[in-house]
Write an enzyme that holds these catalytic residues in place. Sequence first.
Site, PDB file in Angstrom:
ATOM      1  N   GLU A 216       0.622  -1.269  -0.060  1.00 12.40           N
ATOM      2  CA  GLU A 216      -0.080  -0.062  -0.151  1.00 12.40           C
ATOM      3  C   GLU A 216       1.439   1.705  -0.073  1.00 12.40           C
ATOM      4  O   GLU A 216       0.469   2.086  -0.982  1.00 12.40           O
ATOM      5  CB  GLU A 216      -1.070  -0.129   1.099  1.00 12.40           C
ATOM      6  CG  GLU A 216      -1.860  -1.274   1.290  1.00 12.40           C
ATOM      7  CD  GLU A 216      -2.848  -0.850   2.225  1.00 12.40           C
ATOM      8  OE1 GLU A 216      -3.606   0.155   2.084  1.00 12.40           O
ATOM      9  OE2 GLU A 216      -3.198  -1.845   2.938  1.00 12.40           O
ATOM     10  N   HIS A 232       8.315 -27.004   3.335  1.00 14.69           N
ATOM     11  CA  HIS A 232       7.791 -28.253   2.787  1.00 14.69           C
ATOM     12  C   HIS A 232       7.521 -28.128   1.760  1.00 14.69           C
ATOM     13  O   HIS A 232       6.178 -29.063   0.869  1.00 14.69           O
ATOM     14  CB  HIS A 232       6.957 -28.976   4.044  1.00 14.69           C
ATOM     15  CG  HIS A 232       6.913 -28.679   5.341  1.00 14.69           C
ATOM     16  ND1 HIS A 232       7.627 -30.629   5.577  1.00 14.69           N
ATOM     17  CD2 HIS A 232       7.226 -28.693   6.040  1.00 14.69           C
ATOM     18  CE1 HIS A 232       7.932 -30.696   6.761  1.00 14.69           C
ATOM     19  NE2 HIS A 232       8.089 -28.952   6.647  1.00 14.69           N
ATOM     20  N   LYS A 323     -13.682  -0.031  -4.972  1.00 17.16           N
ATOM     21  CA  LYS A 323     -15.510   0.006  -4.151  1.00 17.16           C
ATOM     22  C   LYS A 323     -16.279   0.800  -4.707  1.00 17.16           C
ATOM     23  O   LYS A 323     -17.744  -0.219  -4.335  1.00 17.16           O
ATOM     24  CB  LYS A 323     -15.288   0.970  -2.277  1.00 17.16           C
ATOM     25  CG  LYS A 323     -13.902   0.182  -1.393  1.00 17.16           C
ATOM     26  CD  LYS A 323     -13.128   0.886  -0.723  1.00 17.16           C
ATOM     27  CE  LYS A 323     -12.990   0.176   0.289  1.00 17.16           C
ATOM     28  NZ  LYS A 323     -12.561   1.277   1.779  1.00 17.16           N
TER      29      LYS A 323
END
Length: 329
Positions: A216, A232, A323
């Site tokens: 950001e 892993h 948004k």
Amino acid sequence: MMDQLIQRFPEQLAEAMQIGEAASITKAENEINKVYVAGLGGSGIGANFVAEFVRNTCKVPYMVGKGYDIPAFIDENTLAICSSYSGNTEETLSAFYQMLERHCKIVVISSGGKLIEEAKARGLDYIQVPGDWPSPRACLGYSIVQQLYVLNKLDFIDDSFKSEIKASIDFLKFDIDDIKLAAQKIADKTYDKIPVIYTTDRMESVAVRLRQQINENAKMLCWHHVIPEMNHNELVGWTEAHPNLAVLYLINNDDFKRNQLRISINQKIIAKYCPTIIDIYSKGSSLIEKAFYLVHLGDWVSWYLSVHKKVDAIEVNVIDYLKSELGKV
């Protein structure tokens, strides 16, 4: 502007403690056997920190949700915390209304908006934090501290976090010049690369915070993974040269011995393919102190990266666009 907000982090922690001390949280009518926190972005990451801070001391499971829906096991025996700085985060509001239907013990943490309105109208517990900060991600201290106080006031954790936060405040103020200098050196080595952040599982929240801040504030892509899990899977991906990457290890001197050994072996492997590997050591006595030190250092790294990239650390236009588009549907 963002640098001024970062600078105020220790003061924010102190103010958050004052707010927490003054907060009134009523006891639940039903027996609470779990805690569930709904929150996203800068408001949600605080819950991840708290989950790590209390996992060895909290008397009940502490879980975090970052979506529209809540799990089926959330019920009247759940302490449900809704954390949204604006109070209008649509995913958190969706979770909030489901919590109401499940008759949870709800506590709202917000600066205002719809969540505070609903809490007041319905007689729910809430803690209102200052609303004059222009960036929710700069309000991490408010989120973490209030959640700790909620747990404390409901007798799920003891008072030890208070002295640890106070020690963090003093230490960060004292060490600020060294922190900024170290952050600038890290940014100087990484501004033209893609950061890869590794740490142990006890501090994944710090790695997530740094990743999000780099995203950001500096407008840069970044990723993180934790040890031992990455041993892993992701470690196998290190099979060719990546000069465009910079690997940052967030390290504590008291990390589990086997994880310290893993880090050492990892670095030997990765050094064959990546010339930029940076060790970043925490400072402090407690887990809270170590985490807040690395958070503050990481926030400054993201700021200095934004300076290198010549971008506005505050603006999040692409999120605003997202948004607005969602609002059309």
